[in-house]
Design a protein around this motif. Sequence first.
Motif, PDB file in Angstrom:
ATOM      1  N   ARG A 128      -2.754   1.565  10.189  1.00  0.00           N
ATOM      2  CA  ARG A 128      -3.695   2.414  10.903  1.00  0.00           C
ATOM      3  C   ARG A 128      -4.523   3.238   9.917  1.00  0.00           C
ATOM      4  NH1 ARG A 128      -1.802   7.066  14.957  1.00  0.00           N
ATOM      5  NH2 ARG A 128      -0.588   5.452  15.963  1.00  0.00           N
ATOM      6  N   ALA A 129      -3.834   3.764   8.897  1.00  0.00           N
ATOM      7  CA  ALA A 129      -4.528   4.562   7.890  1.00  0.00           C
ATOM      8  C   ALA A 129      -5.579   3.728   7.179  1.00  0.00           C
ATOM      9  CB  ALA A 129      -3.521   5.111   6.892  1.00  0.00           C
ATOM     10  N   ALA A 179     -11.248   2.015   6.383  1.00  0.00           N
ATOM     11  CA  ALA A 179     -12.265   0.973   6.388  1.00  0.00           C
ATOM     12  C   ALA A 179     -13.401   1.332   7.346  1.00  0.00           C
ATOM     13  CB  ALA A 179     -11.641  -0.363   6.781  1.00  0.00           C
ATOM     14  N   GLU A 180     -13.014   1.959   8.482  1.00  0.00           N
ATOM     15  CA  GLU A 180     -14.025   2.350   9.460  1.00  0.00           C
ATOM     16  C   GLU A 180     -14.958   3.419   8.906  1.00  0.00           C
ATOM     17  OE1 GLU A 180     -12.532   3.751  13.283  1.00  0.00           O
ATOM     18  OE2 GLU A 180     -11.512   1.789  13.438  1.00  0.00           O
ATOM     19  N   VAL A 200       6.683   2.480   9.560  1.00  0.00           N
ATOM     20  CA  VAL A 200       5.821   2.751   8.418  1.00  0.00           C
ATOM     21  C   VAL A 200       4.663   1.758   8.328  1.00  0.00           C
ATOM     22  CG1 VAL A 200       5.776   2.813   5.910  1.00  0.00           C
ATOM     23  CG2 VAL A 200       7.668   3.877   7.139  1.00  0.00           C
ATOM     24  N   ALA A 201       4.959   0.507   8.588  1.00  0.00           N
ATOM     25  CA  ALA A 201       3.923  -0.519   8.433  1.00  0.00           C
ATOM     26  C   ALA A 201       2.736  -0.263   9.362  1.00  0.00           C
ATOM     27  CB  ALA A 201       4.527  -1.892   8.699  1.00  0.00           C
ATOM     28  N   THR A 202       3.042   0.102  10.596  1.00  0.00           N
ATOM     29  CA  THR A 202       1.964   0.349  11.555  1.00  0.00           C
ATOM     30  C   THR A 202       1.116   1.538  11.136  1.00  0.00           C
ATOM     31  OG1 THR A 202       3.502  -0.395  13.231  1.00  0.00           O
ATOM     32  CG2 THR A 202       1.471   0.590  14.015  1.00  0.00           C
ATOM     33  N   GLN A 220       0.840  -1.197   0.000  1.00  0.00           N
ATOM     34  CA  GLN A 220       0.000   0.000   0.000  1.00  0.00           C
ATOM     35  C   GLN A 220       0.874   1.245   0.000  1.00  0.00           C
ATOM     36  OE1 GLN A 220      -3.209   0.985   0.091  1.00  0.00           O
ATOM     37  NE2 GLN A 220      -3.825  -1.096  -0.504  1.00  0.00           N
ATOM     38  N   ARG A 221       0.490   2.207  -0.830  1.00  0.00           N
ATOM     39  CA  ARG A 221       1.220   3.471  -0.814  1.00  0.00           C
ATOM     40  C   ARG A 221       0.552   4.426   0.159  1.00  0.00           C
ATOM     41  NH1 ARG A 221       4.075   5.000  -5.578  1.00  0.00           N
ATOM     42  NH2 ARG A 221       2.748   6.788  -6.009  1.00  0.00           N
ATOM     43  N   LEU A 222       1.367   5.196   0.834  1.00  0.00           N
ATOM     44  CA  LEU A 222       0.837   6.129   1.811  1.00  0.00           C
ATOM     45  C   LEU A 222       1.742   7.349   1.845  1.00  0.00           C
ATOM     46  CD1 LEU A 222      -1.180   6.497   4.292  1.00  0.00           C
ATOM     47  CD2 LEU A 222       0.704   5.655   5.696  1.00  0.00           C
ATOM     48  N   GLY A 223       1.146   8.523   1.887  1.00  0.00           N
ATOM     49  CA  GLY A 223       1.945   9.730   1.980  1.00  0.00           C
ATOM     50  C   GLY A 223       2.070  10.187   3.420  1.00  0.00           C
TER      51      GLY A 223
END
Lengths: 657, 121
Positions: free
Chosen positions: A645-646, A651-652, A639-641, A592-595
């Motif tokens: 979390r994101a 999803a929530e 980063v993984a955590t 997953q990409r995340l900024g």
Amino acid sequence: MDEINPAVSAFVQEAREILEGLEALLLDLESDSDAEQIDAVFRTLHTVKGSGAMFGFGTLSRFTHHFEDAFDRVREGRLSVDGRLIDLSLKARDHMIALLDCGGDGPGATALEATPGAVALLAALAEITGAASVAPKGAAPQATPEPAPSRTAGRRWTIRFRPEPDALRNGMRPDLLIAELGGLGSVEVGADIGALPALADLDPTLSHLGWTVTLDTDQPRSAIEAVFIFADDAELEITGEVTEPAPENPVRPVVGQAQPAAGEASRKKPEKTGESVRVPAGKLDEIMDQLGELVIAQARLSQMASHEPELESVVEEVERLVTGLRDATLSIRMLPIEVVFGKFRRVVRDLSAELGKEVTLITEGGETEIDKTVIDRLSEPLVHMIRNSMDHGIESAGVRLAAGKPARGTVRQEGGEVLIAIEDDGAGLDAEAIRAKAIERGLLTSEAQPGESELYQLIFAPGFSTAKELSSVSGRGVGMDAVRTTVDALRGAVEVASRAGLGTRVTLRLPVTLAIIDGLLVRLGDAVFVIPLASVEECVELDAAERQRESGRTMLCIREHLVPFLDLDVVFGRDPSTETRRRVVIVKADGQRLGLVVDDILGQHQTVIKTLSQYHRDVEGFAGATILGDGSVALIIDVATLTRRALAERAERKPAA
Amino acid sequence: MAKTVLIIDDSKAIRDMVTFTLEPHGYRCVGAGDGSEGLTRLRAENPALVITDLNMPVMNGIEFIRHARQDAAGAGIPIVMLTTETKPEMKAEGKSAGATGWINKPFDADMLLSVAKKLAG
């Protein structure tokens, strides 16, 4: 026996390694039984048997004796290598490890010997060796029987002794033997020179002499025989008669120097050993720790010296040396990943039999070296994934044949770089079933249309457990979430790819070492953080205009792809940044990409990872801390955590949207 | 001068064991992990006694003895086989290769010491 204690632990370690190797040997033997392999097995057992008895592992030694018997028969061609023998041998090998774990003879080992499993094992070994099933249990393989030294009062013995002609060449020293007899009592020695040839014909390397020794001693016959234990090719005659206690005999043994005078000077040479050194892993960790400090100190030095031109060259030299030292130390900790592969073969073999599926394990890239700590922690998840592949992935022979696949399934394991892929040619993941399960578990809404890879990520969710609902075969062991937990802890990532009917491929990305990483230094206000460079994809400017608000969460549009991003100020509960020109570090974790929004990017920094203190260990979002060149502390972002979390937040929020 | 004893065994534990037994009695012990390393050591160390295992990788004990006996460095030096092998044939093979004697594993410290005294003095 106190002085041999250090040797006992050496023996245990050595035996353990030997037995690890034995497992691989036996498995090799199953596929290809050549004489050399059989010899190697035999030699292994032989060594353990011999050493075991000496180091107080008599039970182990006796058991090994029976095991060895079987391979002696194989060696002689009287017993053939088949599945049954290998089965038995593997079990016997496990039993040997168990006996070794008992730490020598004692109640533990005795109890273990008496277990039904052990008894059955012995009986099975006795059966194939054709040994009388009443194996001499409890009897040492061979013990030199020492008759009780019954003291006989004053006897006179006549000993006639003539070594075989080759005796001197073979290292026999008649002078020492006669001197030894002298130690038993009083002796009279006569030399028989009858066989001595003329000088011209004399071969000085041969023995031509015989001796007659008259010995008065109260020692028994066995003591005299013991002197000649190695002289069994010599002519030897010992006759005794009871005498009056002999008067002190003044005759001293007169012995000629029978041995050709060889250069006796024993040169003292410094010992050079080409052997490897065995070091407890803890010591390596200690060195690594010190080295970490050194790297930090060196970074500080570099920073302080940057304004001192005359220091510069020295500092550069120090930097070069530290780098060299670091690389050398890291390489000591590296082991070929093959070490773990060995374990897999056994797992595959055992599970094949258990599940009634024929499976071939193919391993590639076993020579890839990886940090020992990583290897140690990796073996469990890898074994689990292989079990998964065999249990859920590989179909039964009938199904496979129907699908046009060879009846024998393959599980492939590669260790290229630090990408470890486990691949099978089984049925593949059942996307529909995963989807249904995820909806049932509330991990997915019924309207959601996640992509395949996103869907497959769900098997790592806690509670998804062993995915046993996906197949008729019951799952075993830990779930995939445990695999991901371990991989996360190693700062790695897991990816799944699967095609229905063709197979599944799980890829682990792992850092080569745990101790030092390359990090990207970022600034947030006046605080500095480190993002592991391995997970950084790119850095972009954050243009306020590009932000798109979407139900309270921000998305960033990068080359027509929407990437979710987190403002680290918000995540860490800091006051919102007032800086106008900010940056985004795009990281990738779990596919997953995340900024991550930060105030500034300061540069690259080689980071020695320090674990967080006990009080801070549970703080989420940080993988550890490091000390910067100026002595200040920077936290390393996990980063993984953050990514997870994101994703969870997303999803929530989705159902509410 | 301390007499040198060369111990050839692929098990370090055994080499240690022999060393711990003999060293307190004034012998200087050197080790080798197989027969071929043993030959190199034999030439370099001029030992007063050689104790060799039989089953070893690379070069086994019997081969070692054969080579040693053909070598100037190995002529006349006592070579004892230290092994679990008990078969008379093997013993005979060792003898014909030129072994001086034979000690069975497990051995006890006194036994080893008496053999060392008997053969190396």
